[in-house]
Design an enzyme around this catalytic site. Structure first.
Site, mmCIF file in Angstrom:
data_model
loop_
_atom_site.group_PDB
_atom_site.id
_atom_site.type_symbol
_atom_site.label_atom_id
_atom_site.label_comp_id
_atom_site.label_asym_id
_atom_site.label_seq_id
_atom_site.Cartn_x
_atom_site.Cartn_y
_atom_site.Cartn_z
ATOM 1 N N SER A 142 -0.409 3.722 9.121
ATOM 2 C CA SER A 142 -0.816 4.270 7.922
ATOM 3 C C SER A 142 -1.544 2.867 7.219
ATOM 4 O O SER A 142 -1.429 1.777 7.770
ATOM 5 C CB SER A 142 0.387 4.247 6.749
ATOM 6 O OG SER A 142 0.043 4.237 5.400
ATOM 7 N N TYR A 155 8.914 3.620 3.311
ATOM 8 C CA TYR A 155 7.550 4.130 4.296
ATOM 9 C C TYR A 155 6.678 2.774 4.844
ATOM 10 O O TYR A 155 6.350 2.971 6.019
ATOM 11 C CB TYR A 155 6.741 4.965 2.987
ATOM 12 C CG TYR A 155 5.332 5.518 3.878
ATOM 13 C CD1 TYR A 155 5.736 6.831 4.366
ATOM 14 C CD2 TYR A 155 4.317 4.976 3.934
ATOM 15 C CE1 TYR A 155 4.461 7.478 5.060
ATOM 16 C CE2 TYR A 155 3.096 5.667 4.337
ATOM 17 C CZ TYR A 155 3.181 7.048 4.809
ATOM 18 O OH TYR A 155 2.246 7.360 5.543
#
Ligand code: NDP
Length: 251
Positions: A142, A155
């Site tokens: 990401s 995350y």
């Protein structure tokens, strides 16, 4: 060089969003794609979307956080197809809270889904890839593999670790002709980010303002990198983390 005819590919979380975009790319290049997710009806719909276009696909239901289920899923793929050449570790979730608000249960759910799943799926894929003479592991990171965000402690930690995990298996498995790379998507319009857009005030404007391409990505924007990293075109590419972000990370 990009032909995947005869290759068997697992795409976790391949029943929607980025996973389905990559699954479609792999199938268009000739691979047989096995869609893995928890929601059997969503996976059946994704398989239907691919097969309606004349592409090869089927589905196996599995929760990728469950070690036994992952073993059984890889066993089922081998039973049906006799081989495994490509693994895309794409399944992922986010729980948007600052660290002081995040419960241990939230933390563990995100780490298990985004990071531990990549470990147990890759470990299960290693032996069949080795016996096939080589393979390709593609892990989905990401922008939060690189940057921090106040609402993404678990995350971001999981996605940073995905990059380091990728480097580790890339070095360990190079001798088995298994190339392992990470892809770092920018802001892609999916169910995951549709929720972020409504949860995080101003996000949409910030993404558009900072992305040189001037738009959100679409799942299909990830198809090309998946084909490259799954094919012999990338046989000397391993341990990398490649942004596919419309320029977000250099702006
Ligand atoms: P979606 O929410 O659209 O898709 C997530 C997928 O993961 C679903 O197919 C879901 O299937 C599957 N999944 C979730 N948990 C599990 C589980 N325990 N076991 C099996 N499958 C699971 O998300 P995106 O397509 O947006 O995201 C895909 C990946 O890309 C994620 O890793 C995400 O972190 C990453 N990413 C996304 C970005 C974006 O902008 N969208 C940006 C950067 C990275 P099911 O419900 O059937 O289990």
């Amino acid at each position: 060089m990009f032909d995947l005819t005869g290759k068997i590919a697992i795409v976790t979380g391949g029943n929607g969003g980025i996973g389905l975009g990559m699954a479609q790319g792999l199938a268009l290049a000739g691979a047989h794609v096995v869609i893995v997710g928890r929601d059997a009806s969503k996976s059946a719909a994704a398989v239907g979307t691919l097969t309606a276009k004349g592409l090869r696909a089927d589905a196996v239901e599995a929760d990728v956080t469950d070690e036994a289920a992952v073993q059984a899923m890889v066993g089922e793929v081998l039973r049906r197809h006799n081989a495994l050449h490509i693994l895309v570790n794409n399944a992922g979730i986010n729980i948007r809270k600052a660290a002081h608000e995040l419960t241990l249960q939230d933390w563990s759910a995100v780490m298990d889904t985004n990071l531990t799943s990549a470990f147990i799926c890759s470990r299960a894929a290693h032996a069949p890839m080795k016996s096939a003479g080589g393979g390709k592991v593609i892990n989905i990171g990401s922008m939060l593999s690189i940057f921090g965000a106040p609402y993404a402690p678990a995350y971001g930690a999981s996605k940073g670790a995905v990059v380091q995990f990728t480097r580790s298996i890339a070095t360990a498995w190079a001798a088995d002709n298994i190339q392992c790379n990470a892809v770092l998507p920018g802001w892609i319009d999916t169910e995951l980010t549709r929720k972020a857009r409504s949860d995080v005030p101003g996000l949409n404007e910030r993404v558009l303002g900072r992305t040189p391409a001037g738009r959100w990505g679409a799942p299909a924007d990830l198809a090309g990198i998946a084909v490259f990293l799954a094919s012999s075109a990338s046989d000397f590419v391993t341990g990398t983390a490649i942004p596919v972000d419309g320029g977000y990370s250099i702006s």
